[in-house]
Design a protein around this motif. Structure first.
Motif, short mmCIF file in Angstrom:
data_model
loop_
_atom_site.label_atom_id
_atom_site.label_comp_id
_atom_site.label_asym_id
_atom_site.label_seq_id
_atom_site.Cartn_x
_atom_site.Cartn_y
_atom_site.Cartn_z
N TYR A 185 0.81 -1.22 0.00
CA TYR A 185 0.00 0.00 0.00
C TYR A 185 0.85 1.27 0.00
O TYR A 185 0.33 2.36 -0.26
CB TYR A 185 -0.95 -0.01 1.21
N PHE A 186 2.13 1.13 0.30
CA PHE A 186 2.97 2.33 0.30
C PHE A 186 3.14 2.92 -1.11
O PHE A 186 3.59 4.05 -1.26
CB PHE A 186 4.35 2.02 0.90
N PHE A 187 2.78 2.11 -2.15
CA PHE A 187 2.88 2.64 -3.51
C PHE A 187 1.89 3.80 -3.74
O PHE A 187 2.12 4.66 -4.58
CB PHE A 187 2.62 1.54 -4.55
N ASP A 188 0.78 3.81 -2.98
CA ASP A 188 -0.19 4.91 -3.13
C ASP A 188 0.42 6.25 -2.74
O ASP A 188 0.41 7.19 -3.55
CB ASP A 188 -1.45 4.60 -2.32
N PRO A 189 0.99 6.41 -1.53
CA PRO A 189 1.63 7.69 -1.22
C PRO A 189 2.87 7.95 -2.08
O PRO A 189 3.20 9.10 -2.36
CB PRO A 189 2.00 7.56 0.26
N LEU A 190 3.57 6.86 -2.48
CA LEU A 190 4.75 7.03 -3.33
C LEU A 190 4.36 7.66 -4.66
O LEU A 190 4.99 8.63 -5.12
CB LEU A 190 5.44 5.68 -3.56
N ILE A 191 3.32 7.10 -5.29
CA ILE A 191 2.85 7.66 -6.57
C ILE A 191 2.33 9.07 -6.38
O ILE A 191 2.56 9.95 -7.22
CB ILE A 191 1.75 6.75 -7.18
N SER A 192 1.65 9.31 -5.25
CA SER A 192 1.11 10.65 -5.00
C SER A 192 2.25 11.68 -4.90
O SER A 192 2.11 12.82 -5.35
CB SER A 192 0.27 10.67 -3.71
N MET A 193 3.38 11.26 -4.31
CA MET A 193 4.52 12.18 -4.20
C MET A 193 5.19 12.42 -5.54
O MET A 193 5.70 13.52 -5.81
CB MET A 193 5.51 11.64 -3.17
N VAL A 194 5.18 11.39 -6.40
CA VAL A 194 5.67 11.58 -7.77
C VAL A 194 4.78 12.59 -8.50
O VAL A 194 5.27 13.49 -9.19
CB VAL A 194 5.71 10.24 -8.53
#
Length: 313
Positions: A185-194
């Motif tokens: 689920y950490f990919f969600d905030p990771l993509i949001s930061m991208v």
């Protein structure tokens, strides 16, 4: 309408094609933004919410652009002698600033989600992101065509926004697929930061371009020393000084310069030759050339050196 003064240039900017493009873009963007905000809250996806924040900023940007286009069509008056063309740049600066603030907010929330992960409805997330991909692709094509027809910084900034939106939609879809297969689920905030990085980059670019115009800097496509040399090469011109070149809006340039001339040549002919050269070679139509004589107009040490050099030649 009675104009208070004569202007050889109208100082107005009527862009009907850009206006139609902005109306279409604004309506579609507003509609999808509402869908994305609701979907983001229901699915609990930060990537989707960050993209909806970007879309919301686009609605603001497009609204300001519509106001700018309306004002740009108004003629100058005794208070605003250049008309209202500069509001296009003010609107662009505000748009860029808004993007930068939103991007910082996304980074802060992204860090919070890294520390405290939350569950996500990936199915709703990917459905809305797919719709967004289609909408942003259509709007990017529409705006791209418009920029080729009419010069406008607001349209260019809107195009940059929607290219960012297009990449954001792709990022959200990738994030949803990765979460589905890996439960990371950490990919969600990771993509949001991208996405936040994309938004900040676009905002910074718009801020810089509009800031340079607001500061009356020399437009990047012009070389001031090259123009000075070309004016110096006009028959009868002996020196060029106190020269200024700036942009009122994206395609509306003004130039002023003082010139020492040969008193044996008709000054009106020199002014005409300078103006013709500037318009034909550089596309600069709004010029003010002041004719001077170093022995009559006080130029301090600069004037003395010019007269000494002239007496030797």
């Amino acid at each position: 309408m009675i104009h208070y003064d004569y202007h050889h240039l109208p100082h107005v900017k009527v862009q009907n094609k850009s206006k139609r493009t902005l109306w279409i873009t604004l309506i579609l963007t507003l509609f999808f933004t509402l869908i994305e905000i609701v979907g983001g809250f229901i699915s609990n996806s930060l990537a989707l919410l960050s993209d909806s924040a970007h879309m919301a900023s686009d609605v603001l940007a497009l609204s300001l652009s519509m106001i700018a286009l309306h004002l740009a069509a108004r003629p100058p008056n005794k208070k605003f002698t250049f008309g209202y063309l500069r509001f296009e740049i003010i609107a662009s600066f505000l748009n860029g600033l808004t993007l930068a603030v939103i991007a910082i907010g996304i980074f802060i929330e992204g860090i919070e989600r890294f520390i405290h992960p939350e569950n996500i409805d990936f199915q709703l997330m990917i459905i809305i992101a797919s719709i967004g991909l289609i909408v942003n692709l259509v709007l990017t094509i529409v705006l791209s065509r418009s920029t080729k027809e009419e010069e406008n910084l607001n349209i260019k900034s809107a195009l940059w926004h929607f290219i960012g939106d297009l990449l954001s939609s792709i990022g959200v879809i990738i994030s949803a697929i990765i979460i589905y297969f890996t439960d990371f689920y950490f990919f969600d905030p990771l993509i949001s930061m991208v996405i936040g990085g994309i938004i900040f980059t676009g905002g910074a670019k718009i801020i810089r371009e509009s800031y340079l115009i607001l500061m009356d800097s020399v437009p990047k496509q012009f070389d001031l020393e090259e123009i000075r040399a070309d004016i110096n090469n006009v028959e009868g011109v002996e020196d060029v000084h106190d020269m200024h070149l700036w942009a009122i809006s994206t395609d509306h340039y003004s130039l002023t310069a003082h010139v020492f001339i040969n008193e044996n040549i008709q000054p009106f002919c020199i002014i005409l030759a300078i103006n013709e050269m500037l318009e034909k070679k550089y596309g600069i139509k709004h010029t003010t050339i002041q004719i001077e004589h170093a022995s009559l107009h006080d130029h301090g040490e600069y004037g003395k050196q010019f007269l000494q050099h002239k007496s030797k030649t």
